[in-house]
Design a protein around this motif. Sequence first.
Motif, PDB file in Angstrom:
ATOM      1  N   PRO A 194       1.223  -1.191   0.061  1.00 28.49           N
ATOM      2  CA  PRO A 194       0.034   0.080  -0.130  1.00 28.49           C
ATOM      3  C   PRO A 194       1.159   1.660  -0.095  1.00 28.49           C
ATOM      4  O   PRO A 194       0.397   1.721  -0.814  1.00 28.49           O
ATOM      5  N   ASN A 195       1.464   1.221   0.593  1.00 28.32           N
ATOM      6  CA  ASN A 195       2.723   2.653   0.918  1.00 28.32           C
ATOM      7  C   ASN A 195       3.236   2.956  -0.564  1.00 28.32           C
ATOM      8  O   ASN A 195       3.703   3.846  -0.674  1.00 28.32           O
ATOM      9  N   GLU A 196       3.644   1.559  -1.105  1.00 27.30           N
ATOM     10  CA  GLU A 196       4.333   2.062  -1.843  1.00 27.30           C
ATOM     11  C   GLU A 196       3.782   2.438  -3.374  1.00 27.30           C
ATOM     12  O   GLU A 196       4.072   3.320  -4.109  1.00 27.30           O
ATOM     13  N   LEU A 197       2.360   1.790  -3.399  1.00 24.17           N
ATOM     14  CA  LEU A 197       1.352   2.029  -3.916  1.00 24.17           C
ATOM     15  C   LEU A 197       0.923   4.305  -4.321  1.00 24.17           C
ATOM     16  O   LEU A 197       1.193   4.267  -4.997  1.00 24.17           O
ATOM     17  N   LEU A 198       0.892   3.570  -2.870  1.00 25.49           N
ATOM     18  CA  LEU A 198      -0.021   5.899  -2.813  1.00 25.49           C
ATOM     19  C   LEU A 198       1.278   6.705  -3.274  1.00 25.49           C
ATOM     20  O   LEU A 198       1.306   7.435  -3.708  1.00 25.49           O
ATOM     21  N   GLN A 199       2.756   5.948  -3.330  1.00 25.13           N
ATOM     22  CA  GLN A 199       3.962   7.076  -3.535  1.00 25.13           C
ATOM     23  C   GLN A 199       3.834   7.230  -5.015  1.00 25.13           C
ATOM     24  O   GLN A 199       4.983   7.728  -5.451  1.00 25.13           O
ATOM     25  N   ARG A 200       3.921   5.565  -5.958  1.00 22.78           N
ATOM     26  CA  ARG A 200       3.992   5.623  -7.443  1.00 22.78           C
ATOM     27  C   ARG A 200       3.365   6.273  -7.767  1.00 22.78           C
ATOM     28  O   ARG A 200       3.519   7.250  -9.111  1.00 22.78           O
ATOM     29  N   ASN A 201       1.768   6.512  -7.950  1.00 22.80           N
ATOM     30  CA  ASN A 201       1.241   8.101  -8.433  1.00 22.80           C
ATOM     31  C   ASN A 201       1.388   9.020  -7.220  1.00 22.80           C
ATOM     32  O   ASN A 201       0.976   8.929  -6.031  1.00 22.80           O
ATOM     33  N   ASN A 202       0.581   9.442  -7.972  1.00 19.89           N
ATOM     34  CA  ASN A 202       0.262  11.205  -7.625  1.00 19.89           C
ATOM     35  C   ASN A 202      -1.461  10.656  -7.687  1.00 19.89           C
ATOM     36  O   ASN A 202      -2.003  11.177  -8.287  1.00 19.89           O
ATOM     37  N   THR A 222      -4.677   3.637 -13.094  1.00 22.76           N
ATOM     38  CA  THR A 222      -6.231   3.094 -12.073  1.00 22.76           C
ATOM     39  C   THR A 222      -6.242   1.171 -12.586  1.00 22.76           C
ATOM     40  O   THR A 222      -6.279   0.227 -12.524  1.00 22.76           O
ATOM     41  N   LEU A 223      -6.219   1.143 -13.719  1.00 22.93           N
ATOM     42  CA  LEU A 223      -6.010  -0.387 -14.624  1.00 22.93           C
ATOM     43  C   LEU A 223      -5.234  -1.024 -14.378  1.00 22.93           C
ATOM     44  O   LEU A 223      -5.233  -2.392 -14.211  1.00 22.93           O
ATOM     45  N   LYS A 224      -3.933  -0.274 -13.960  1.00 23.72           N
ATOM     46  CA  LYS A 224      -2.530  -1.206 -14.192  1.00 23.72           C
ATOM     47  C   LYS A 224      -2.368  -1.685 -13.077  1.00 23.72           C
ATOM     48  O   LYS A 224      -2.332  -2.890 -12.620  1.00 23.72           O
ATOM     49  N   TYR A 225      -3.144  -0.992 -12.139  1.00 23.49           N
ATOM     50  CA  TYR A 225      -2.773  -1.936 -10.397  1.00 23.49           C
ATOM     51  C   TYR A 225      -3.905  -2.610 -10.142  1.00 23.49           C
ATOM     52  O   TYR A 225      -4.072  -3.048  -9.085  1.00 23.49           O
ATOM     53  N   ALA A 226      -5.316  -2.424 -11.298  1.00 27.80           N
ATOM     54  CA  ALA A 226      -6.274  -3.599 -10.576  1.00 27.80           C
ATOM     55  C   ALA A 226      -6.344  -5.295 -10.857  1.00 27.80           C
ATOM     56  O   ALA A 226      -5.358  -5.347 -11.327  1.00 27.80           O
ATOM     57  N   ILE A 227      -6.827  -5.427 -10.171  1.00 22.47           N
ATOM     58  CA  ILE A 227      -6.846  -6.975  -9.828  1.00 22.47           C
ATOM     59  C   ILE A 227      -7.813  -7.776 -11.316  1.00 22.47           C
ATOM     60  O   ILE A 227      -8.576  -7.433 -11.255  1.00 22.47           O
TER      61      ILE A 227
END
Length: 472
Positions: free
Chosen positions: A50-58, A78-83
């Motif tokens: 989660p913390n990594e994903l929060l920092q990856r994008n604004n 959003t779709l790149k990181y979606a399951i």
Amino acid sequence: VAYILQNNLLPALNGDAKTMNFLQEVVDIMLAYIVESFDRSTKVIDFHYPNELLQRNNWELSDEPETLDDILISCRATLKYAIKTAHPRYFNQLSTGLDMVGLAADWLTSTANTNMFTYEVAPVFVLLEYVTLKKMREIIGWQDGRGDGIFSPGGAISNMYAMLLARYKMFPEVKEKGMSSVPRLVAFTSEHSHFSIKKGAAALGIGTESVICIKADERGKMIPSDLERRIIEAKQKGYVPFFVSATAGTTVYGAFDPLMAIADICKKHDIWMANSMTWNPHKMMAVPLQCSALLVREEGLMQSCNQMQACYLFQQDKQYDLSYDTGDKALQCGRHVDIFKLWLMWRAKGTIGFEAQIDKCLELSEYLYNKIKDREGYEMVFDGKPQHTNVCFWYLPPGVRYLEDKVEKMKRLHKVAPVIKARMMEYGTTMVSYQPQGDKVNFFRMVISNPAATFEDIDFLIEEIERLGQDL
């Protein structure tokens, strides 16, 4: 105004062309994602902490509007990181797969953007809900499909509606006077039942201590004799049994409680059970989330239990039949249109199409069971062929398989499934759920509801579990 001026989308003056271009680009992004989701060479998940994903994008919100190009970048991210829940190797929950007609219906629903509370603002959707609920009641077996029902935001809320109605049916005064006006109520459910029964009891002020869990047999089915024993016990203590929840396909084992025997006990003791049914088409029928209905045998009960007759919505002097203003039956005021996905899919598949789809899932689960029941390194959680598409098993890696010390073996086995699951997510190859149950240590719970899955995908899952767990 800044937003409209900057982006020139409708309702901006002459915004038609810009709007068409923008929406076409969004559709292109979605179509590319859909095609990719069904491609087995792609990952099911691109996992980040989660913390990594929060920092990856604004992801932050700002006072100033962003450009449409920025908006499209956000859609892609959003779709790149979606399951990829449509991926043939996604087995994590019972709501999997992506039906193309259901998806189209969801797009149309959002385009219509209306509320399900009155015929006035949702004429077609209200009629489709009426037609579909009647069909569902016919399938349950209620005479001529008579009765009532409502679509709600998921099975947990449908179950809570059932509890609400059961309480009102026995003690109608509770609506005005509250829980202090009624005796101590108790509800009964299987020890393997969904957590929503206790959650509903907590929300309705009945309390989780008033939900009595009935023993299940080794296959996970509620034991009727234990139910009757506990009902009699509760009555002797001065409590009032008002509700029994039985399950057709429990969450973990996929067990079917003996509904007829339970219904007979409930009839004998005058307790609500066969009076309503929760049906979740977003599970085995693979209708896009969310789609859940509560079906009720007695007509008019939902209305009298829940209605508040708000004069700004449910005016009594409208020009049409007011029975089509279904909103006052619901607890919600704002109610999402969930019916169109189910109705359009039913039109596209027919009842026989749904039957074939579910039969295929059952066939795949039987294939998995037959493949692992005697395979070295696997142990079934319970004996015999699964009743539903749930296949529950342990994988014992070589390092655990031959341990003599039973306590140590269980302690180590408990850690196996979580590690394999974490590795699945890191590699992005597949997803399957695990959990403990009672005194049983963590085991895999495979559920098959994805219409895209094949025998090869089941083979892949087993090979992947062995590949990821061999060094444990």
